[in-house]
Design a protein around this motif. Sequence first.
Motif, PDB file in Angstrom:
ATOM      1  N   TYR A  33       0.801  -1.234   0.000  1.00  0.00           N
ATOM      2  CA  TYR A  33       0.000   0.000   0.000  1.00  0.00           C
ATOM      3  C   TYR A  33       0.826   1.273   0.000  1.00  0.00           C
ATOM      4  N   CYS A  34       2.104   1.207   0.350  1.00  0.00           N
ATOM      5  CA  CYS A  34       2.834   2.414   0.770  1.00  0.00           C
ATOM      6  C   CYS A  34       3.826   2.903  -0.282  1.00  0.00           C
ATOM      7  N   GLN A  92       9.611   9.755  12.746  1.00  0.00           N
ATOM      8  CA  GLN A  92       9.050   8.665  11.932  1.00  0.00           C
ATOM      9  C   GLN A  92       9.906   8.423  10.690  1.00  0.00           C
ATOM     10  N   SER A  93       9.901   7.168  10.222  1.00  0.00           N
ATOM     11  CA  SER A  93      10.674   6.840   9.014  1.00  0.00           C
ATOM     12  C   SER A  93      10.172   5.533   8.429  1.00  0.00           C
ATOM     13  N   GLY A  94      10.693   5.208   7.253  1.00  0.00           N
ATOM     14  CA  GLY A  94      10.540   3.849   6.743  1.00  0.00           C
ATOM     15  C   GLY A  94      11.348   2.916   7.643  1.00  0.00           C
ATOM     16  N   SER A 109       8.522   6.033  15.550  1.00  0.00           N
ATOM     17  CA  SER A 109       7.695   5.248  14.629  1.00  0.00           C
ATOM     18  C   SER A 109       8.605   4.837  13.480  1.00  0.00           C
ATOM     19  N   ARG A 119       1.409   0.549  13.850  1.00  0.00           N
ATOM     20  CA  ARG A 119       0.053   0.092  13.526  1.00  0.00           C
ATOM     21  C   ARG A 119       0.064  -1.394  13.179  1.00  0.00           C
ATOM     22  N   GLU A 128      -2.249  -2.547  11.355  1.00  0.00           N
ATOM     23  CA  GLU A 128      -2.816  -2.346  10.009  1.00  0.00           C
ATOM     24  C   GLU A 128      -4.138  -3.068   9.766  1.00  0.00           C
ATOM     25  N   ARG A 167       3.583  -7.835  14.266  1.00  0.00           N
ATOM     26  CA  ARG A 167       3.509  -6.532  14.920  1.00  0.00           C
ATOM     27  C   ARG A 167       2.822  -6.624  16.291  1.00  0.00           C
ATOM     28  N   MET A 203      -5.515   0.880   8.867  1.00  0.00           N
ATOM     29  CA  MET A 203      -6.025   1.647   7.729  1.00  0.00           C
ATOM     30  C   MET A 203      -7.465   1.200   7.488  1.00  0.00           C
ATOM     31  N   PRO A 253      -8.009   6.679   6.561  1.00  0.00           N
ATOM     32  CA  PRO A 253      -8.466   5.949   5.371  1.00  0.00           C
ATOM     33  C   PRO A 253      -7.275   5.438   4.569  1.00  0.00           C
ATOM     34  N   LEU A 288      -5.414   5.172   1.286  1.00  0.00           N
ATOM     35  CA  LEU A 288      -5.419   6.021   0.089  1.00  0.00           C
ATOM     36  C   LEU A 288      -4.518   5.374  -0.956  1.00  0.00           C
ATOM     37  N   TYR A 339       8.448  12.217   1.199  1.00  0.00           N
ATOM     38  CA  TYR A 339       7.834  11.299   2.169  1.00  0.00           C
ATOM     39  C   TYR A 339       6.377  11.078   1.735  1.00  0.00           C
ATOM     40  N   ILE A 381       3.743   8.799   1.281  1.00  0.00           N
ATOM     41  CA  ILE A 381       3.196   7.455   1.508  1.00  0.00           C
ATOM     42  C   ILE A 381       1.937   7.250   0.662  1.00  0.00           C
ATOM     43  N   TYR A 382       1.221   8.355   0.405  1.00  0.00           N
ATOM     44  CA  TYR A 382       0.094   8.348  -0.543  1.00  0.00           C
ATOM     45  C   TYR A 382       0.089   9.718  -1.212  1.00  0.00           C
TER      46      TYR A 382
HETATM   47  N1  SAM Z   1       7.535   2.500   8.557  1.00  0.00           N
HETATM   48  C1  SAM Z   1       6.812   2.653   9.763  1.00  0.00           C
HETATM   49  C2  SAM Z   1       5.690   1.664   9.841  1.00  0.00           C
HETATM   50  O1  SAM Z   1       5.357   1.050   8.836  1.00  0.00           O
HETATM   51  O2  SAM Z   1       5.167   1.498  10.938  1.00  0.00           O
HETATM   52  C3  SAM Z   1       6.281   4.045   9.982  1.00  0.00           C
HETATM   53  C4  SAM Z   1       5.953   4.848   8.777  1.00  0.00           C
HETATM   54  S1  SAM Z   1       4.553   4.265   7.847  1.00  0.00           S
HETATM   55  C5  SAM Z   1       4.573   5.316   6.471  1.00  0.00           C
HETATM   56  C6  SAM Z   1       3.211   4.886   8.857  1.00  0.00           C
HETATM   57  C7  SAM Z   1       1.824   4.410   8.494  1.00  0.00           C
HETATM   58  O3  SAM Z   1       1.437   4.949   7.242  1.00  0.00           O
HETATM   59  C8  SAM Z   1       1.639   2.940   8.301  1.00  0.00           C
HETATM   60  O4  SAM Z   1       1.506   2.275   9.544  1.00  0.00           O
HETATM   61  C9  SAM Z   1       0.357   2.870   7.463  1.00  0.00           C
HETATM   62  O5  SAM Z   1      -0.789   2.609   8.253  1.00  0.00           O
HETATM   63  C10 SAM Z   1       0.255   4.275   6.867  1.00  0.00           C
HETATM   64  N2  SAM Z   1       0.169   4.206   5.404  1.00  0.00           N
HETATM   65  C11 SAM Z   1       1.097   3.731   4.551  1.00  0.00           C
HETATM   66  N3  SAM Z   1       0.631   3.752   3.280  1.00  0.00           N
HETATM   67  C12 SAM Z   1      -0.630   4.264   3.345  1.00  0.00           C
HETATM   68  C13 SAM Z   1      -1.640   4.507   2.371  1.00  0.00           C
HETATM   69  N4  SAM Z   1      -1.450   4.241   1.080  1.00  0.00           N
HETATM   70  N5  SAM Z   1      -2.816   5.037   2.796  1.00  0.00           N
HETATM   71  C14 SAM Z   1      -3.010   5.328   4.089  1.00  0.00           C
HETATM   72  N6  SAM Z   1      -2.100   5.106   5.071  1.00  0.00           N
HETATM   73  C15 SAM Z   1      -0.919   4.569   4.696  1.00  0.00           C
END
Ligand code: SAM
Length: 371
Positions: A55-56, A93-95, A123, A146, A148, A169, A188, A218, A220, A304, A306-307
């Motif tokens: 998703y990310c 926060q980071s990857g 995070s 999370r 998730e 997790r 999510m 949500p 995304l 950064y 993620i969406y």
């Molecule tokens: N890498 C760490 C992790 O995964 O816990 C922290 C950063 S990660 C980007 C933080 C959160 O972003 C994830 O736990 C996920 O729920 C959310 N996330 C990632 N992709 C997403 C998406 N496409 N839509 C909504 N939330 C998203």
Amino acid sequence: MDREEILYWLREEDEKRLEALWEWANTVRKEEVGDEVHLRGLIEISNHCVRQCGYCGLRCGHQNLERYRMDEEEILSCVGDAVKYGYGTVVLQSGEDYGIEAEWFANVISRIKGETQLAVTLSLGERLDEDLEIWRRAGADRYLLRFETSDPDLYRFIHPSLSGKPSDRLALLQTLKKLGYEIGSGVMIGLPGQTYKSLVEDIELFGKLDLDMIGVGPYLAHPATPLGRGEWKRTIPEEDQVPNTEQMTYKVMALARIVCPEANIPSTTALATVNREQGRELGLMRGANVVMPNLTPMSYRAKYEIYPEKACMRELPSDCHSCLHHRIQAIGRKVGTGQGHRIGHQPFSLSLPFDREREKTKNLLNHERRY
Ligand code: SAM
Ligand code: SF4
């Protein structure tokens, strides 16, 4: 609240009847955590990631993304902004980035704790137990991870394991709790293949885990991901699929507040992304009591991703600061003071049973500044 009632509210679509849920969550929020809205300054310290979450946008398979990792002075400079704006917490926060080396980062944490009054939330994904321990010893207060989705099949499908090691997790959250972190988790909403039944179980799990913080937003779709492109598909009956709507997100936030009355619950950026005008405010009026203004330097913000179209991408930290103050006051709430721990949380220091470990911590705290 039993599972039938949770399901009833998740399925309810009538805006008039939903008013009762919003009012219920808002009353519980007011009684249990009060009118303060805690501000946590978010610093996105690295977009490197070893994982392939479907998703990310930060997944390592996204090869067109330019990667960055902030150095110590850049992080400390953002931390300085958090102090300047009067925030009580920074969220780093980071990857899942193993270039964030454990001892180096412990030194960054101990500098923040030594030089400011801030709480430190991490995070950083599924790091080794040793890393989590060394960061806790260096003074980190909280960890966000999370789960998730509580559906194990859906989780495995969207969140592949790393080098054959299954991702657990839920077990990591228990480890974090034992280490004395305040723990935050969440899901999510509207992931492709997510059923109402599993969302009910997610909400029940918030209560069972006794979470200190609950973050939901949500799902995304990101076009650079296999889920976003529709390449990874998990077919479920159409009527079972949870929609990734704004309204469904408010329902889950409101139910989370009712199930976990004392938890800190943010009105998330994902919510502000789907409703830029009012998403944050409506979240705060339907159970939330935390907002996370973004302190990441402008040069890194867009990386950064993620969406797509994330809210507050172009606002300077100073703009975010005044915008959020204004929004909080406009709905009759007040900006929180202090670190904003979960009410009743008793922080404890790790006992150091072995001299060897004592030595390790001493070395860590004396660790030379790398930059
Ligand atoms: N890498 C760490 C992790 O995964 O816990 C922290 C950063 S990660 C980007 C933080 C959160 O972003 C994830 O736990 C996920 O729920 C959310 N996330 C990632 N992709 C997403 C998406 N496409 N839509 C909504 N939330 C998203
Ligand atoms: Fe990496 Fe976290 Fe994104 Fe997964 S959700 S790809 S672990 S940044």
